[in-house]
Design a protein around this motif. Structure first.
Motif, PDB file in Angstrom:
ATOM      1  N   THR A  38     -11.187  -3.156  -1.154  1.00 52.28           N
ATOM      2  CA  THR A  38     -11.018  -3.548   0.240  1.00 52.28           C
ATOM      3  C   THR A  38      -9.651  -3.060   0.705  1.00 52.28           C
ATOM      4  OG1 THR A  38      -9.965  -5.645  -0.329  1.00 52.28           O
ATOM      5  CG2 THR A  38     -12.390  -5.655  -0.135  1.00 52.28           C
ATOM      6  N   THR A  39      -9.359  -3.301   1.970  1.00 54.86           N
ATOM      7  CA  THR A  39      -8.046  -2.924   2.491  1.00 54.86           C
ATOM      8  C   THR A  39      -6.935  -3.651   1.737  1.00 54.86           C
ATOM      9  OG1 THR A  39      -8.277  -4.583   4.238  1.00 54.86           O
ATOM     10  CG2 THR A  39      -8.909  -2.321   4.789  1.00 54.86           C
ATOM     11  N   ALA A  40      -7.170  -4.921   1.381  1.00 56.41           N
ATOM     12  CA  ALA A  40      -6.161  -5.685   0.630  1.00 56.41           C
ATOM     13  C   ALA A  40      -5.928  -5.083  -0.747  1.00 56.41           C
ATOM     14  CB  ALA A  40      -6.585  -7.155   0.517  1.00 56.41           C
ATOM     15  N   ASP A  41      -6.993  -4.601  -1.381  1.00 56.63           N
ATOM     16  CA  ASP A  41      -6.845  -3.966  -2.697  1.00 56.63           C
ATOM     17  C   ASP A  41      -6.009  -2.691  -2.604  1.00 56.63           C
ATOM     18  OD1 ASP A  41      -8.512  -5.880  -4.028  1.00 56.63           O
ATOM     19  OD2 ASP A  41     -10.293  -4.789  -3.330  1.00 56.63           O
ATOM     20  N   VAL A  42      -6.242  -1.898  -1.575  1.00 53.33           N
ATOM     21  CA  VAL A  42      -5.459  -0.674  -1.409  1.00 53.33           C
ATOM     22  C   VAL A  42      -3.990  -1.013  -1.161  1.00 53.33           C
ATOM     23  CG1 VAL A  42      -5.082   1.344   0.080  1.00 53.33           C
ATOM     24  CG2 VAL A  42      -7.389   0.782  -0.703  1.00 53.33           C
ATOM     25  N   LEU A  43      -3.747  -2.034  -0.349  1.00 51.66           N
ATOM     26  CA  LEU A  43      -2.357  -2.462  -0.123  1.00 51.66           C
ATOM     27  C   LEU A  43      -1.664  -2.801  -1.436  1.00 51.66           C
ATOM     28  CD1 LEU A  43      -2.490  -4.667   3.086  1.00 51.66           C
ATOM     29  CD2 LEU A  43      -0.903  -2.779   2.659  1.00 51.66           C
ATOM     30  N   GLU A  44      -2.381  -3.423  -2.352  1.00 54.52           N
ATOM     31  CA  GLU A  44      -1.798  -3.832  -3.633  1.00 54.52           C
ATOM     32  C   GLU A  44      -1.516  -2.652  -4.558  1.00 54.52           C
ATOM     33  OE1 GLU A  44      -4.200  -6.833  -5.467  1.00 54.52           O
ATOM     34  OE2 GLU A  44      -3.922  -8.228  -3.792  1.00 54.52           O
ATOM     35  N   ASP A  85       3.202   1.199   5.584  1.00 52.59           N
ATOM     36  CA  ASP A  85       3.843   1.227   4.269  1.00 52.59           C
ATOM     37  C   ASP A  85       3.890   2.646   3.710  1.00 52.59           C
ATOM     38  OD1 ASP A  85       4.222  -1.490   4.467  1.00 52.59           O
ATOM     39  OD2 ASP A  85       2.756  -2.023   2.921  1.00 52.59           O
ATOM     40  N   LEU A  86       2.793   3.392   3.860  1.00 50.10           N
ATOM     41  CA  LEU A  86       2.794   4.775   3.373  1.00 50.10           C
ATOM     42  C   LEU A  86       3.827   5.616   4.107  1.00 50.10           C
ATOM     43  CD1 LEU A  86      -1.019   5.458   2.894  1.00 50.10           C
ATOM     44  CD2 LEU A  86       0.734   5.288   1.094  1.00 50.10           C
TER      45      LEU A  86
END
Length: 191
Positions: A38-44, A85-86
């Motif tokens: 998910t988007t949260a997983d990619v953020l992590e 962040d990127l």
């Protein structure tokens, strides 16, 4: 960007299932697609992205959020955070944000709403936006000729995606690399 630079493909199982190195043999390709993300997983896992030191990042994420009943606002906020962040962590990277792909018709309106927000936001972080819906959707859902399960792509689905992605990457290649802002030192004016 000239061929031979490093491209990271970042996303979920749709990205993971792509044969990116075969499709872009002149580039150094890193596939950071993870099934179920998910988007949260990619953020992590942005540290993993940063460690690859890519020249360009091709991002496709969000469909699993809708499958997990996340709101449009949550999905948009997380994708925006990923991009911010990127840009902060890799100020020189070229960013290509792809629209969240169509899936079953019960998701169409919400995904399109998120995509409208993301299209507008992309420019604020100097990312290009690539709309995949014209090539992949029929009547607001994933074209059944391109998928066996209404979510994942068949070979024909990947070909339709590549038909949009190749020109999108060419436009990205034409962009100069981003750079850190130049700090200007202000000297006191002579008296």
């Amino acid at each position: 960007m000239t061929n031979g630079e490093k491209i990271v493909f970042l996303g979920d199982s749709l990205t993971e299932g792509g044969d990116w190195q075969a499709w872009f043999p002149d580039d150094e390709v890193v596939n950071l697609g993870v099934g179920g993300d998910t988007t949260a997983d990619v953020l992590e896992r942005l540290d993993e992205v940063v460690q690859t030191a890519p020249d360009s990042i091709v991002l496709l994420i969000g469909t699993n959020d809708f499958g997990s009943r996340r709101s449009v606002e949550q999905v948009v906020r997380n994708v925006e955070s990923i991009l911010v962040d990127l840009r902060r962590l890799l100020p020189g990277v070229r960013l290509l944000l792809q629209s969240i792909m169509p899936r079953g018709s019960d998701y169409g309106d919400r995904i399109q709403d998120a995509n409208r927000h993301l299209r507008q936001f992309a420019a604020t972080v100097r990312a290009q936006y690539l709309d995949l819906w014209p090539a992949l959707s029929v009547d607001g859902h994933l074209n059944p000729d391109l998928s066996d399960d209404g979510l994942h792509l068949t070979a024909a689905g990947y070909e339709a995606w590549l038909g949009e992605l190749r020109p999108g990457l060419e436009r990205l290649r034409d962009e100069p690399p981003m750079s850190r802002p130049i700090s200007i030192i202000r000297l006191p004016e002579p008296r």
